[in-house]
Design a protein around this motif. Sequence first.
Motif, short mmCIF file in Angstrom:
data_model
loop_
_atom_site.label_atom_id
_atom_site.label_comp_id
_atom_site.label_asym_id
_atom_site.label_seq_id
_atom_site.Cartn_x
_atom_site.Cartn_y
_atom_site.Cartn_z
N GLU B 5 7.98 -8.95 0.50
CA GLU B 5 8.05 -7.69 1.21
C GLU B 5 7.31 -7.76 2.53
N VAL B 7 4.83 -6.29 4.71
CA VAL B 7 3.80 -5.27 4.57
C VAL B 7 3.64 -4.45 5.84
N LEU B 8 4.27 -4.91 6.93
CA LEU B 8 4.11 -4.17 8.18
C LEU B 8 5.22 -3.15 8.42
N PRO B 14 6.10 2.83 -1.27
CA PRO B 14 6.01 3.23 -2.67
C PRO B 14 5.06 4.42 -2.82
N LYS B 19 -2.50 1.39 -2.87
CA LYS B 19 -2.80 0.46 -3.96
C LYS B 19 -1.59 -0.37 -4.35
N LEU B 22 -1.81 -6.41 -3.69
CA LEU B 22 -3.04 -6.97 -4.28
C LEU B 22 -4.20 -6.77 -3.31
N GLU B 23 -3.92 -6.99 -2.00
CA GLU B 23 -4.98 -6.81 -1.01
C GLU B 23 -5.49 -5.37 -1.05
N LYS B 25 -5.38 -3.28 -3.58
CA LYS B 25 -6.16 -3.06 -4.80
C LYS B 25 -7.55 -3.65 -4.66
N ASN B 26 -7.60 -4.86 -4.08
CA ASN B 26 -8.90 -5.49 -3.89
C ASN B 26 -9.80 -4.66 -2.99
N LYS B 27 -9.22 -4.18 -1.89
CA LYS B 27 -10.01 -3.38 -0.95
C LYS B 27 -10.53 -2.14 -1.63
N ARG B 168 -5.46 2.19 16.68
CA ARG B 168 -4.80 0.95 16.32
C ARG B 168 -3.39 1.21 15.78
N ARG B 172 2.40 2.45 15.24
CA ARG B 172 3.13 1.65 14.26
C ARG B 172 3.44 2.40 12.98
N TYR B 177 0.10 -2.39 4.96
CA TYR B 177 -1.03 -3.14 5.48
C TYR B 177 -2.17 -2.20 5.87
N LYS B 181 -6.50 0.69 4.38
CA LYS B 181 -7.61 0.84 5.35
C LYS B 181 -7.91 2.31 5.57
N TYR B 183 -7.27 4.65 3.47
CA TYR B 183 -7.78 5.21 2.23
C TYR B 183 -9.28 4.93 2.07
#
Lengths: 107, 210, 620
Positions: B5, B7-8, B14, B19, B22-23, B25-27, B168, B172, B177, B181, B183
């Motif tokens: 997918e 991400v940009l 969804p 979340k 994976l990135e 969720k990690n964040k 930033r 976009r 991606y 951030k 959240y």
Amino acid sequence: MAKDTNSNQYQDQFYKQKHKEEMKYQVITFAMMIAFTIIAFGLVAGPFSKLFVVPVILVLAGVQVLFQLYYFMHMNQKGHEMPAIMIYSGIFAAVLTILALTTITWI
Amino acid sequence: MSTHEDVLSSENLPHEPEKATLEGKNKFLGFWFFLGGETVLFASLFGTYLALRNSFGNAEGTPTQELFGLELVFIMTVILLTSSLTSVYAMYHMKNHDFKKMMVWLAITVILGASFLGLEVYEFNHYVHEYGHTFTSHAFGSAFYALVGFHGAHVAFGLCWILALMFRNAKRGLNLYNAPKFYIASLYWHFIDVVWVFIFTVVYLMGKVG
Amino acid sequence: MSTATLEKRGFGATLWDYLTTVDHKKIAILYLLGGAFFFLLGGLEAMLIRLQLMVPDNELIGAQFYNEVMTMHGTTMIFLAAMPLIFAFMNAVVPLQIGARDVAFPFLNSLGFWLFLFGGVLLNCSWFLGGAPDAGWTGYAPLSIWSPTHGVDFYAVGLQISGFGTLMGGINFIVTIVNMRAPGMTYMRMPLFTWTAFVASILILFAFPALTIGLFLMTFDRLFGANFFVPDMGGNEIIWEHIFWIFGHPEVYILVLPAFGIFSEIISTFSKKRLFGYSSMVFATVLIAFLGFMVWAHHMFTVGMGPIANSIFAIATMAIAVPTGIKIFNWLLTMWGGNIRMTTPMLWAAGFIPTFTIGGMTGVMVAVAAADFQYHDTYFVVAHFHYVIVGGVVFGLIAATHYWWPIMFGKVLDEKLGKWTFWTFFIGFHLTFFIQHFLGLIGMPRRYWKFLPGQDLETGNFISTIGALLMAVGTIILLYNVIKTTVKGEMCSQDPWDGRTLEWSIPNPTPHYNFKQLPLVRGLDPVWIEKTQGNGKVIPAEPVNDIHMPNNSFLPFMISLGLFIAGFGFIYRPDTSFGYVLIAIGLIITFGSMLIRSLKDDTGHHIHKEDLEKEGAGVE
């Protein structure tokens, strides 16, 4: 991810409804937090004894923080088990720290 | 794991875009853990403050009862609490994938945060000039400015962070991606509010009571 | 990128690769190199201390220099040697043990390393800039506040920078372990090293913020005119002691828990048995962490906190002996009836158990508050904490070096030299520190520059110094072993020790992406399960697919460099206005790099399925 547009639409509607519901609770939470703040300030400004005011405003602060954590920061939702563990562990260490610094520093 | 997918892309987001990867969720988890650590950080400052409250040694100083006024602190509290609500609104629109409305609410949050900071600067200035209550004048002053100043620095950092994210991503739109951030920036903002709840209770209200 | 292709590249390219790497395996090597460097430096300082105390009334080094050496020995060993070496093995092994392709935050991982390194270098720059910190590694106020040189400023700022790095590393590992375990790797199937790394990371998360604040307060007092620790202005010195030990005591467990994990892996592997009482080991680890947060004030029994506080902290401290005892017995029972192979790592594990038990026993002795008034600030305490920190942590780190060298470098360290290292270091260690218990009981105070003749302290101190020299010999043999193996050693098989956990299922050298297909974990000791119940190969949990990997970045280095420069600025700001320039330059570099990081989209890259299939053979 479901790419099926038809079912997506219904899903979207469902989630939108759900988010709206949640938002209602957020606003109620906010109103209660403001009310608590007013009560706390009122207690301090009013003619009450220190022994009564201090515990009450501390409890009010505690409840406000729980509101923030559980509603504003969504800790009431699923998938927040680890965050809850870490926040409560942090609070545990924090309480010990404050307790020690207020009781056994030769004051 | 769906690695292909983009991400940009802002298409087909969804439910809960923050979340979905994976990135993300990690964040999300990592930032919560960081907030757990921040709890101890502020606890150390609160403990130090409580130990040194109204402690002047041989120096001259104004005790908390005379120093603090309630009106300004009340206004600051309401402003910060409101900014917490507005950032909830921003996240509400993010979940509905409405980028424009999210930006509007974030902008309101930033304005409220900046006015809080402005009032805090005014307050510090007032203490320094009216009461000679400075960082170096006595231990109470050091502890007071360390605690409230640390919180103020957190507010300032939060403002810069949210502003950077807004500039930033202005053109976009929302994507997988940057959703995490936004959240975690809002989580951070709520945490600042959590700390403030204790500051106004422990420092100002309890200071006023004595 | 395998190491084979690396060797073909030039030195510059390799250097650049390491400066920008976000690969946990390379960061592990960086941590190992950095930690080993500071370990040797701290060891050198230890040698100076022991040589000064070899004979009574010695004039080998001056009093001020002795204070600096003694302070820096403690600070270096704890913050700059033990911590990074623990992180080296956590980085090298934890992702492999849980079946992950990388850590959760590769960028932060690299940032954590560079912050540690620049913090450590900043701290050690003090040697050349007017004197190192001289207030003891605990930096107690008022000594640290009134220390006239810039030494203590370097201590505060240097540790602050490297502390940020440690905190990031800690969060990184918690998230990695929570979020990135392979399918089937439930919490109660995690190898014990991963468990201890997990718990130690949680301790880091809650302990390091206290240090951050403590160091900030000290910096404010020394450099910005604040009065936190100045009684004349209403300050209170005890606050520093509390905050320092609220951090400092959990720190001891942050170091020793991963060492426990290392020994659990080694003992189980070389006894050819499942770890005895696995779930009680996990329980004991968590319990130690929990109790470890409530005992810090046992460092302060003589401060005058009052009998109630002293009793509470004394009893909480003694309670820690219970979970530790559980662990000791579990290790013994793992060995009981096992098919034991006395390899070098196993020798260290066997040496660790009695050594650490002695350290734990003296720990209970000093936990008795009333008796502690006698032991406090004597060599008895020095002996005690070296028995737990050297006997636990350093033994563990050297054991791990031998055990996981094949994972990190693809070669096995020479066994014969390894045994020589063990015996010289082990005997040297007990010679050095066992006698110090008695020196302390006779009444020799710690941190003193010299002792006088005719007080029955001569023999003990002389023996102690001989022991220290023997430990140095052991370390040199280890170094020789490393060099010899690196130059002459041959690549070993992927599983030289007949291992039990997932790191031994990966081809040697470990591919850039660790696992071509994520493994399916069917129980505790997954590789052993496949060896005994399957065909010896771990079952993949997914088809071969594109692998997503993070991009390298030079920004972590720049962010840390900026803080390093700004650190000098903060230290010299009171002397010269040039300090402000340095602060500005440093912070611009740091925040500029952070801004670049947040403005640039960095979504990583993919290793394509076709390339993976080409590399193919040998990987399951």
